[in-house]
Structure formats: structure tokens, C-alpha cells
Design a protein around this motif. Structure first.
Motif, PDB file in Angstrom:
ATOM      1  N   MET B 157       0.836  -1.204   0.000  1.00  0.00           N
ATOM      2  CA  MET B 157       0.000   0.000   0.000  1.00  0.00           C
ATOM      3  C   MET B 157       0.869   1.252   0.000  1.00  0.00           C
ATOM      4  SD  MET B 157      -2.763  -1.328   2.769  1.00  0.00           S
ATOM      5  CE  MET B 157      -4.041  -0.079   2.826  1.00  0.00           C
ATOM      6  N   LYS B 158       1.960   1.205   0.761  1.00  0.00           N
ATOM      7  CA  LYS B 158       2.882   2.349   0.780  1.00  0.00           C
ATOM      8  C   LYS B 158       3.385   2.631  -0.628  1.00  0.00           C
ATOM      9  CE  LYS B 158       4.741   1.918   5.395  1.00  0.00           C
ATOM     10  NZ  LYS B 158       5.656   1.132   6.153  1.00  0.00           N
ATOM     11  N   LYS B 159       3.739   1.550  -1.292  1.00  0.00           N
ATOM     12  CA  LYS B 159       4.288   1.683  -2.636  1.00  0.00           C
ATOM     13  C   LYS B 159       3.276   2.332  -3.568  1.00  0.00           C
ATOM     14  CE  LYS B 159       7.828  -0.669  -3.648  1.00  0.00           C
ATOM     15  NZ  LYS B 159       8.642  -1.858  -3.546  1.00  0.00           N
ATOM     16  N   ARG B 160       2.013   1.898  -3.446  1.00  0.00           N
ATOM     17  CA  ARG B 160       0.997   2.463  -4.335  1.00  0.00           C
ATOM     18  C   ARG B 160       0.719   3.920  -3.981  1.00  0.00           C
ATOM     19  NH1 ARG B 160      -3.918  -1.137  -4.033  1.00  0.00           N
ATOM     20  NH2 ARG B 160      -2.969  -2.097  -2.213  1.00  0.00           N
ATOM     21  N   ALA B 161       0.753   4.232  -2.668  1.00  0.00           N
ATOM     22  CA  ALA B 161       0.564   5.634  -2.279  1.00  0.00           C
ATOM     23  C   ALA B 161       1.699   6.484  -2.858  1.00  0.00           C
ATOM     24  CB  ALA B 161       0.536   5.757  -0.756  1.00  0.00           C
ATOM     25  N   TYR B 175       9.671   8.271 -12.596  1.00  0.00           N
ATOM     26  CA  TYR B 175      10.592   7.191 -12.296  1.00  0.00           C
ATOM     27  C   TYR B 175       9.954   6.285 -11.248  1.00  0.00           C
ATOM     28  CZ  TYR B 175      13.917  10.473 -14.324  1.00  0.00           C
ATOM     29  OH  TYR B 175      14.557  11.345 -15.149  1.00  0.00           O
ATOM     30  N   PHE B 176       9.986   4.998 -11.501  1.00  0.00           N
ATOM     31  CA  PHE B 176       9.457   4.040 -10.533  1.00  0.00           C
ATOM     32  C   PHE B 176      10.588   3.151 -10.061  1.00  0.00           C
ATOM     33  CE2 PHE B 176       6.007   5.027 -13.409  1.00  0.00           C
ATOM     34  CZ  PHE B 176       4.927   5.203 -12.562  1.00  0.00           C
ATOM     35  N   ASP B 177      10.807   3.091  -8.766  1.00  0.00           N
ATOM     36  CA  ASP B 177      11.819   2.175  -8.249  1.00  0.00           C
ATOM     37  C   ASP B 177      11.117   0.924  -7.738  1.00  0.00           C
ATOM     38  OD1 ASP B 177      14.136   1.045  -7.462  1.00  0.00           O
ATOM     39  OD2 ASP B 177      14.767   2.681  -6.145  1.00  0.00           O
ATOM     40  N   GLU B 178      11.177  -0.116  -8.525  1.00  0.00           N
ATOM     41  CA  GLU B 178      10.565  -1.398  -8.192  1.00  0.00           C
ATOM     42  C   GLU B 178       9.103  -1.244  -7.777  1.00  0.00           C
ATOM     43  OE1 GLU B 178      12.933  -4.235  -6.713  1.00  0.00           O
ATOM     44  OE2 GLU B 178      14.746  -3.286  -7.413  1.00  0.00           O
ATOM     45  N   PRO B 179       8.265  -0.798  -8.697  1.00  0.00           N
ATOM     46  CA  PRO B 179       6.870  -0.529  -8.326  1.00  0.00           C
ATOM     47  C   PRO B 179       6.113  -1.780  -7.937  1.00  0.00           C
ATOM     48  CG  PRO B 179       7.150  -0.423 -10.699  1.00  0.00           C
ATOM     49  CD  PRO B 179       8.515  -0.571 -10.127  1.00  0.00           C
ATOM     50  N   GLY B 182       6.991  -6.790  -3.919  1.00  0.00           N
ATOM     51  CA  GLY B 182       6.221  -6.857  -2.683  1.00  0.00           C
ATOM     52  C   GLY B 182       4.720  -6.746  -2.886  1.00  0.00           C
ATOM     53  N   LEU B 183       4.272  -6.731  -4.129  1.00  0.00           N
ATOM     54  CA  LEU B 183       2.831  -6.716  -4.375  1.00  0.00           C
ATOM     55  C   LEU B 183       2.384  -8.113  -4.800  1.00  0.00           C
ATOM     56  CD1 LEU B 183       2.307  -3.423  -6.406  1.00  0.00           C
ATOM     57  CD2 LEU B 183       2.323  -3.763  -3.952  1.00  0.00           C
ATOM     58  N   ASP B 184       1.123  -8.418  -4.500  1.00  0.00           N
ATOM     59  CA  ASP B 184       0.607  -9.706  -4.965  1.00  0.00           C
ATOM     60  C   ASP B 184       0.437  -9.641  -6.485  1.00  0.00           C
ATOM     61  OD1 ASP B 184      -2.517  -9.280  -5.623  1.00  0.00           O
ATOM     62  OD2 ASP B 184      -1.820  -7.933  -4.039  1.00  0.00           O
ATOM     63  N   PRO B 185       0.358 -10.784  -7.153  1.00  0.00           N
ATOM     64  CA  PRO B 185       0.354 -10.787  -8.615  1.00  0.00           C
ATOM     65  C   PRO B 185      -0.741  -9.922  -9.223  1.00  0.00           C
ATOM     66  CG  PRO B 185       0.593 -13.013  -7.786  1.00  0.00           C
ATOM     67  CD  PRO B 185       0.373 -12.140  -6.593  1.00  0.00           C
ATOM     68  N   VAL B 191      -0.763  -2.376 -11.232  1.00  0.00           N
ATOM     69  CA  VAL B 191       0.223  -1.291 -11.312  1.00  0.00           C
ATOM     70  C   VAL B 191       0.805  -1.222 -12.720  1.00  0.00           C
ATOM     71  CG1 VAL B 191       2.498  -0.572 -10.518  1.00  0.00           C
ATOM     72  CG2 VAL B 191       0.773  -1.257  -8.864  1.00  0.00           C
ATOM     73  N   ASP B 192       1.106  -2.383 -13.298  1.00  0.00           N
ATOM     74  CA  ASP B 192       1.602  -2.408 -14.676  1.00  0.00           C
ATOM     75  C   ASP B 192       0.609  -1.743 -15.616  1.00  0.00           C
ATOM     76  OD1 ASP B 192       3.793  -3.734 -13.863  1.00  0.00           O
ATOM     77  OD2 ASP B 192       3.142  -5.722 -14.544  1.00  0.00           O
ATOM     78  N   ASN B 193      -0.654  -2.108 -15.405  1.00  0.00           N
ATOM     79  CA  ASN B 193      -1.706  -1.556 -16.241  1.00  0.00           C
ATOM     80  C   ASN B 193      -1.763  -0.037 -16.097  1.00  0.00           C
ATOM     81  OD1 ASN B 193      -3.910  -1.724 -17.969  1.00  0.00           O
ATOM     82  ND2 ASN B 193      -5.332  -1.621 -16.237  1.00  0.00           N
ATOM     83  N   LEU B 194      -1.627   0.439 -14.835  1.00  0.00           N
ATOM     84  CA  LEU B 194      -1.660   1.880 -14.576  1.00  0.00           C
ATOM     85  C   LEU B 194      -0.511   2.572 -15.304  1.00  0.00           C
ATOM     86  CD1 LEU B 194      -2.806   4.265 -12.854  1.00  0.00           C
ATOM     87  CD2 LEU B 194      -1.061   3.690 -11.181  1.00  0.00           C
ATOM     88  N   ILE B 195       0.677   1.965 -15.227  1.00  0.00           N
ATOM     89  CA  ILE B 195       1.840   2.565 -15.880  1.00  0.00           C
ATOM     90  C   ILE B 195       1.590   2.671 -17.386  1.00  0.00           C
ATOM     91  CG2 ILE B 195       4.272   2.157 -16.448  1.00  0.00           C
ATOM     92  CD1 ILE B 195       4.623   0.984 -13.666  1.00  0.00           C
ATOM     93  N   GLN B 196       1.036   1.617 -17.957  1.00  0.00           N
ATOM     94  CA  GLN B 196       0.777   1.641 -19.400  1.00  0.00           C
ATOM     95  C   GLN B 196      -0.287   2.669 -19.769  1.00  0.00           C
ATOM     96  OE1 GLN B 196       0.233  -2.695 -19.767  1.00  0.00           O
ATOM     97  NE2 GLN B 196       1.474  -2.527 -21.613  1.00  0.00           N
TER      98      GLN B 196
END
Ligand SMILES: Nc1ncnc2c1ncn2[C@@H]1O[C@H](COP(=O)(O)OP(=O)(O)OP(=O)(O)O)[C@@H](O)[C@H]1O
Ligand SMILES: [Mg+2]
Lengths: 354, 272
Positions: B157-161, B175-179, B182-185, B191-196
Motif C-alpha cells: 500500500m505504501k508503494k501504491r501511495a 521514475y518508478f523504483d521497483e513498483p 512486494g505486491l501480490d500478482p 500497477v503495470d496496467n496503470l503505468i501503461q
């Protein structure tokens, strides 16, 4: 030398034997592990320690009778890498050692001066660039530094007022000059004890807090995140904290003075039978407005020093919780020390100037 | 208050970021050793490499948080480490960084964290700031946690925040450092979808450091592989995935590189 087990319980004895064998200065030692039935990491750690010790003395070691399990274990590590440190070991000279002692102190002093310079520049030059003091952030800090310290300042002030009056009374009673309790309490509280005690309480409460908070923010990369977002930590965090410390020192020392003198008056009334009116009259004669202003300037300077030191040490934290702890201790110790030094400068200047 | 776009002129280049011979020593060790990269405007650029090879350090250089010992980083045609404080500030407003560990301000709620860059750098009314921030939180699926403090969030959750905060100012480059570490699949795929999506809809240039091969394959236009402080290979995703270099094959196929099995040097101590 063989034991049935090469593990936690037997390894100490085995390495002892081995070192003794090394000390006899052989050219070559052969270690036979053929009889070992069970082993653990500590046991094989002992073997590596032996290899390292032998390497340091230039003795060749050969191992014999390693089981397949041991070989499998050793396939996970590199003995080469593990014993690499045995080759170095340069002597550390006294100059290096002195340097290691002095350097952090110099670095710290430079950091504190740099932070002081940055804060002053931001306060003086900032407004010309339409960068004003962050009142919202400062209010939060003032709430902690000043409001939070009120109870303890009031308590210490009252007790010290009583104590000083008591000390004075014991001396003055001999001459029947009890009324001078007011002079002694008033002058010492206003000139020295008020500013000093508030600065010490401030260093212990707020200097430490600032150092710990900023240090933890450095460790958690919060400071880097602020910079990255275009928020300057100096203006957002440091200046409000320093200004709050200066303000708190100022306000708290005035409150301290008033309460301490009230404590003195209470003692004088209760024990020496001096009326409050007479005490106040005597105080007015003993204290001058110039003393009051000087005390205010002194307090504000103390507060600035405590604030700057806490922030500077907090911001230069490196290396996790250990660093945060060191910065927090430093903020209190160096803060109090510097307050005393500044006090000495003030007193000397006062004597020299008149 | 400085306003973002008033004085800033990006120099039109195809490469939004150029890294030239960046070399870094930290604590007496050389971490990066002559890294050259060019990141193109509007692409998703993935940086891969083994743990501890200097990916986070490289990102800190790219953002101007840490100056390299040698070499230069050019963002929008401006050398970020030689920029005046004002220019650096403007460059920073055009970049977002989501830290590996989140780096949320512990004294503020999640929502306040996301609002912060907006509050500090724009003159928008508080209402608008609030809704913008809530929108970004919704994008990362954290609207329900808006009023929590970072200390009561899970690692993911921290990562997504942090991602929500990084995109708060609608930057040109993020820039994303290991987005997805530590996330479930499922969340990682989100997150991948959001980045795209952000890349396609807003044309934001995305620079993603990741170990996650699946997500790298899913999002990358181009990939750089770091190895021992150097760029081992830089090319399109398909080029990298088809590269014959054993070190890259090892990374992509998740096996042990052959020459890495150096542990058996105990043999040198055996009596033969
Ligand atoms: N402040 C520092 N002082 C000394 N060494 C450092 C410092 N910061 C990082 N390093 C070293 O630099 C190397 C690269 O660190 P970095 O964090 O960039 O790795 P990374 O590629 O991001 O690894 P990971 O994938 O595990 O996040 C590491 O070996 C680390 O020990
Ligand atoms: Mg990293």
C-alpha cells in the motif's frame, strides 16, 4: 585431532587446539576431519577461522577427509572471499586515529555553521524573493516547543524560585537584611537562571526531538522525497523549527522569570514575613529595563542555537537507527554546551562594554 | 510562488533524458562505472539488473538528488546537476519519483501526502487539490486508505501511495523504483496496467526499475540491463529477450549463470 561432532559445542576447543598448533610455527598443518559424524555452520566457521589464522601466519593448511555433505556446504561459500581479509591489517597510526577522532567533530561544526547560515539567509533574503516564513508549519512547531514545555517550565521555575529564596534567606537573616531576598532572586533569575534553564529544557525536549525527527526522515528518504517534489526541506522543516525554538526560548524564559520570582516572593512572605508589596517594590528597584532586554536577546540566541544544532545534526544522519540515536544525543549535549559558551560570551561582552 | 510552466523551456529533443558516462563512488566503492543511456520521449523504459548493482543510485542521479562523481545527466536538454536552483526546481516539478520504500511523510495521512506536491507548488483552491489527490489515490486503488497514516499501511500500500504522489503533478516523466516488488500478482498487474495507461493516455515517459520479468515484458518498450555498474545491453524489449549473451539469458531465464559457481574453492585446501 578429531571429535565425533564438529558443532557449536565443540568448536571452541578445536580452534583452541589449532591455534596452539599454529603457534609452534609449523610449515604446514594437516587437519583431518574424517572422523566427524555431524557438523553445523559454527563448526565449519571454526574451520574457516583456522584457515584465516593460518593464512595470516603464512602457514599452509591441508584439509583431509571432508564428507560430501561438508563439500556441499562449502559449495555455497567462497573460502577465497572469506579469508581475503587476513592479508591486510595495516597498522593504524596515531595521526590517523587522531584524524578519525577530530574529523567528525569538524564535520559537525561545519554542518552546524552551514545550517545556521542557510536559516539566516532564508529569514533575511527569503522575503525579498517572496518566500516568507511558513506560519502554518511554524505554528505546529511552536505548539510543541513552547506550549508543550509550559508545565515543566512552570514547575521548575516555581521550585527554583523557592530554593533561591531559601538560600538567600539563610545568608541574609544573619544581617537582618531579609528584604534583599528580592534582589538576589530577581537578579540571578533574570540574568542567568531563567535563560539557562529554559534553554536546557528546550535542548532536552525540542533539540532532541528535531534531531530525531529529521534523522528518521533522512533514513526513510522522506527528505529526499520532499526535495524531489520541489519542497525545500530548509523552508518547509528547518526554518520553522528554528524560529519556533527561538520563540519558545523567549516566551518560556519570560514565564520562567515571572513564576520563579513569584516562588521567591511566596517564600519570603511565608518564612521571612515580607509582604508581597514590599517584595515587588524591592524587585523594581533591583531590576532595570536594560537587564530585561539583554536577557531576552540572550534567550532568543540560546533558542536559535538549540534549534540550529538539532536540525543540523538530524539532517546529516547517515546509517539508520544508530545514526539517529547519535544525532539525538549530540543535539542535547552539544546544544547545552553551546548555550553555556554563548552565555560566557554574553557575560564577557557585557563586562567589557560597561 | 513559482509557477511551473511560466519560464521553463524544454529544449526539443527526442531523448527526454540523456545519461553520459555517469560514474559513482560511494564509501570508496565504485557503484556505477560509465553508464550511458538515452531515454526517448513517451516511451516505457525498463532498467533491469541484479540486486545491489546500482539501479536506485542511477535513479537518484536521474532525479538530481545525488550528483555523480563523474559524467552528466541531461533532462529535457538541461544538465540537471549543473542547473541553477530555480531551473532544478522547474525540472523537478516535471518529474515524479516513486521511491523503492515509499518515502511517505510519516506525520501526514496518505491523502495529505498526495496533496503535498500540489499544495506546495500550485495555487489551486484546496477543494480542487483534494479532489485531484483523491483521484490519484483512486487510480492506485487506495481511496479507502486516504485518511490512514503511512505507519498503518502495508508495504504494498505504501508503494501504491508513493506512485499516487509521484503522479500528483501530472509530470512529464515518472521514475518508478521497483513498483511491483512486494505486491501480490493481481495488484502488480494493476500497477503495470496503470503505468501503461498513464503512458498511453498522457504520453508520460515512464522509467521503471524492476526485477519482475513478467511485468518488464508486459510494459517495456525498451530495456537496459545493468551489470556490475555498466549497461550490459540496451535495446527494444524483443531484442533483449532474444539476446544471446549468457549473462542476459541467465537473468531472463532465471537460472544460475555458469561462471558464477565459484564456491568450490575449498578444493584448493584439500589434500590430494
Ligand atoms: N550511501 C551509500 N554509501 C555507500 N554505499 C552505498 C550507498 N548507497 C548505496 N550503496 C551501495 O551501492 C550499491 C547499489 O545500491 P542501489 O541501492 O543503487 O542498488 P539497487 O540496484 O537499487 O539494488 P536493489 O535492486 O536491491 O534495490 C549497493 O551495493 C550499496 O551497498
Ligand atoms: Mg534499489
Amino acid at each position: 585431532m578429531a571429535a565425533a561432532n564438529l558443532d557449536r559445542s565443540s568448536v571452541a576447543a578445536l580452534t583452541g587446539d589449532f591455534e596452539r598448533a599454529l603457534r609452534e610455527g609449523p610449515e604446514r598443518v594437516i587437519v583431518d576431519l574424517g572422523a566427524v559424524e555431524a557438523f553445523d555452520s559454527a563448526g565449519l566457521g571454526g574451520v574457516v577461522a583456522g584457515l584465516e589464522a593460518a593464512k595470516a601466519r603464512g602457514v599452509e593448511v591441508r584439509l583431509r577427509g571432508l564428507s560430501q555433505a561438508m563439500l556441499d556446504f562449502f559449495s555455497l561459500v567462497s573460502v577465497q572471499r572469506l579469508t581475503a581479509s587476513a592479508e591486510r591489517g595495516a597498522e593504524i597510526g596515531p595521526v590517523t586515529r587522531l584524524g578519525e577522532f577530530v574529523e567528525p567533530i569538524m564535520d559537525g561544526a561545519v554542518a552546524v555553521l552551514a545550517t545556521a547560515g542557510d536559516v539566516l539567509r532564508e529569514l533575511v533574503v527569503g522575503p525579498f524573493k517572496r518566500r516568507f516564513l511558513r506560519l502554518d508549519r511554524t505554528a505546529v512547531e511552536v505548539d510543541h516547543c513552547a506550549a508543550g514545555a509550559l508545565p515543566i517550565i512552570a514547575l521548575i521555575g516555581f521550585l527554583l524560585g523557592l530554593i533561591l529564596a531559601m538560600q538567600a534567606y539563610v545568608q541574609l537573616r544573619v544581617f537582618g537584611a531579609e528584604i534583599y531576598i528580592a534582589n538576589m532572586v530577581g537578579v540571578s533569575v533574570l540574568a542567568e537562571i531563567g535563560p539557562l534553564m529554559t534553554a536546557i529544557v528546550l535542548a532536552a525536549r525540542s533539540g532532541s526531538r528535531n534531531a530525531a525527527q529529521l534523522g528518521a526522515m533522512v533514513v526513510g528518504e522522506e527528505i529526499a522525497a520532499l526535495e524531489q517534489m520541489g519542497v525545500r526541506p530548509l523552508r518547509f522543516l528547518v526554518v520553522p523549527k528554528v524560529v519556533a525554538c527561538a520563540f519558545a526560548a523567549l516566551a518560556l524564559s519570560v514565564i520562567f522569570d515571572v513564576i520563579a520570582m513569584a516562588g521567591g516572593a511566596l517564600f519570603a512572605w511565608g518564612v521571612a514575613g515580607i509582604e508581597f508589596d514590599a517584595f515587588a517594590q524591592q524587585l523594581r528597584g533591583a531590576l532595570h529595563a536594560s537587564d530585561f532586554f539583554l536577557a531576552l536577546i540572550k534567550s532568543a540566541t540560546f533558542g536559535l542555537a538549540v534549534g540550529v544544532i538539532g536540525c543540523a545534526l538530524g539532517l546529516r544522519v547517515r546509517g539508520g537507527s544508530e545514526g539517529v540515536g547519535r544525532a539525538t544525543t549530540g543535539a542535547v549535549v552539544v546544544g547545552i554546551f553551546l548555550v553555556i559558551v554563548i552565555d560566557a560570551v554574553f557575560v564577557t561582552a557585557q563586562r567589557l562594554l560597561g | 510562488m513559482e509557477l511551473p510552466d511560466s519560464t521553463f523551456t524544454p529544449r526539443r529533443t527526442d531523448d527526454i533524458v540523456r545519461v553520459l558516462a555517469v560514474t559513482t563512488s560511494l564509501g570508496g566503492r565504485t557503484i556505477l562505472d560509465g553508464v550511458d543511456l538515452a531515454i526517448r520521449r513517451g516511451e516505457v523504459f525498463v532498467i533491469m539488473g541484479p540486486s545491489g548493482c546500482g539501479k536506485t543510485t542511477l535513479l537518484r542521479h536521474l532525479c538530481g538528488l545525488l550528483a555523480p562523481s563523474f559524467g552528466s545527466v541531461t533532462v529535457e536538454g538541461h544538465d540537471i546537476h549543473a542547473a541553477s536552483p530555480e531551473l532544478l526546481h522547474l525540472l523537478r516539478l516535471r518529474t515524479g519519483l516513486s521511491f523503492q520504500g515509499g518515502a511517505l511523510l510519516g506525520s501526514m495521512t496518505v491523502l495529505e501526502n498526495v496533496e503535498l506536491p500540489l499544495r506546495e507548488n500550485t495555487e489551486l483552491p484546496a477543494r480542487v487539490i483534494r479532489e485531484t489527490a483523491r483521484m490519484k489515490l483512486d487510480m492506485v486503488g487506495l481511496l479507502h486508505a486516504a485518511d490512514l497514516l503511512p505507519s498503518s499501511l502495508s508495504g504494498g500500500m505504501k508503494k501504491r501511495a508513493a506512485i499516487a504522489r509521484a503522479i500528483a503533478l501530472d509530470p512529464e516523466i515518472v521514475y518508478f523504483d521497483e513498483p511491483s516488488a512486494g505486491l501480490d500478482p493481481v495488484t502488480a498487474a494493476e500497477v503495470d496496467n496503470l503505468i501503461q495507461k498513464l503512458n498511453q493516455v498522457f504520453g508520460i515517459t515512464m522509467v521503471v526499475v524492476t526485477h519482475d520479468l513478467q511485468s518488464a515484458h508486459a510494459i517495456a518498450d525498451r530495456v537496459a540491463v545493468l551489470h556490475e555498474g555498466r549497461v550490459l545491453r540496451c535495446g527494444t524489449r524483443d531484442q533483449i529477450w532474444a539476446d544471446p549473451d549468457p549473462r542476459i539469458r541467465a537473468f531472463i531465464e532465471r537460472r544460475l549463470p555458469v561462471e558464477e559457481v565459484d564456491g568450490m574453492d575449498i578444493l584448493r585446501f584439500l589434500e590430494i
